[in-house]
Scaffold this motif. Structure first.
Motif, PDB file in Angstrom:
ATOM      1  N   GLU A 199       0.841  -1.210   0.000  1.00 35.16           N
ATOM      2  CA  GLU A 199       0.000   0.000   0.000  1.00 35.16           C
ATOM      3  C   GLU A 199       0.872   1.255   0.000  1.00 35.16           C
ATOM      4  N   GLN A 200       1.827   1.308   0.905  1.00 38.33           N
ATOM      5  CA  GLN A 200       2.689   2.480   1.026  1.00 38.33           C
ATOM      6  C   GLN A 200       3.573   2.645  -0.201  1.00 38.33           C
TER       7      GLN A 200
ATOM      8  N   TYR B  51       1.651   4.166  -3.069  1.00 36.61           N
ATOM      9  CA  TYR B  51       1.417   5.588  -2.863  1.00 36.61           C
ATOM     10  C   TYR B  51       2.697   6.395  -3.088  1.00 36.61           C
ATOM     11  N   GLN B  52       3.808   5.907  -2.547  1.00 38.94           N
ATOM     12  CA  GLN B  52       5.075   6.637  -2.643  1.00 38.94           C
ATOM     13  C   GLN B  52       5.662   6.605  -4.052  1.00 38.94           C
TER      14      GLN B  52
ATOM     15  N   ASP C 293       2.002   7.286  -6.698  1.00 45.65           N
ATOM     16  CA  ASP C 293       0.968   8.239  -6.287  1.00 45.65           C
ATOM     17  C   ASP C 293      -0.435   7.650  -6.453  1.00 45.65           C
ATOM     18  N   MET C 294      -0.562   6.360  -6.117  1.00 46.39           N
ATOM     19  CA  MET C 294      -1.848   5.653  -6.207  1.00 46.39           C
ATOM     20  C   MET C 294      -2.287   5.237  -4.813  1.00 46.39           C
ATOM     21  N   ARG C 295      -3.492   5.599  -4.449  1.00 45.22           N
ATOM     22  CA  ARG C 295      -4.059   5.177  -3.168  1.00 45.22           C
ATOM     23  C   ARG C 295      -4.696   3.806  -3.382  1.00 45.22           C
TER      24      ARG C 295
ATOM     25  N   PHE D 250      -6.001   0.164  -1.425  1.00 43.78           N
ATOM     26  CA  PHE D 250      -6.416  -0.412  -0.152  1.00 43.78           C
ATOM     27  C   PHE D 250      -6.181  -1.914  -0.165  1.00 43.78           C
TER      28      PHE D 250
END
Length: 93
Positions: free
Chosen positions: A62-63, A66-67, A70-72, A74
């Motif tokens: 997940e992290q 995002y890092q 740049d995708m959220r 779950f």
């Protein structure tokens, strides 16, 4: 989207390095799959080993998503699969 085993390993290295305040290159990861326990990873940091359960691997992915992208994402969108290697299929939603 599919992450290779190397991508998953990188995600774990970055996640563990941030938690332990070491460099990602100081973390060694060995991915595992067991019929009884499912997916896990053994990490080596500073001469010590630890087993990470699937939930911790998913958190690292997940992290990483995002890092790096740049995708959220779950946890319910991430599916670890044993193919020729361990991969992560990520649902776009």
């Amino acid at each position: 989207m599919r992450l290779s085993e190397q991508d998953i390993t990188n995600a774990i290295c970055v996640n563990v390095a941030q938690r332990r305040m070491v460099k990602p290159t100081d973390v060694d990861v060995s991915m595992m799959w067991d019929e009884d326990y499912g997916f896990s990873a053994e990490i080596y940091v500073g001469g010590r080993s630890q087993i990470l359960v699937q939930a911790t691997i998913l958190e690292a992915i997940e992290q990483y998503m995002y890092q790096q992208f740049d995708m959220r994402v779950f946890r319910d969108q991430i599916h670890l699969v044993l193919d020729e290697e361990i991969v992560a299929d990520i649902e776009q939603g």
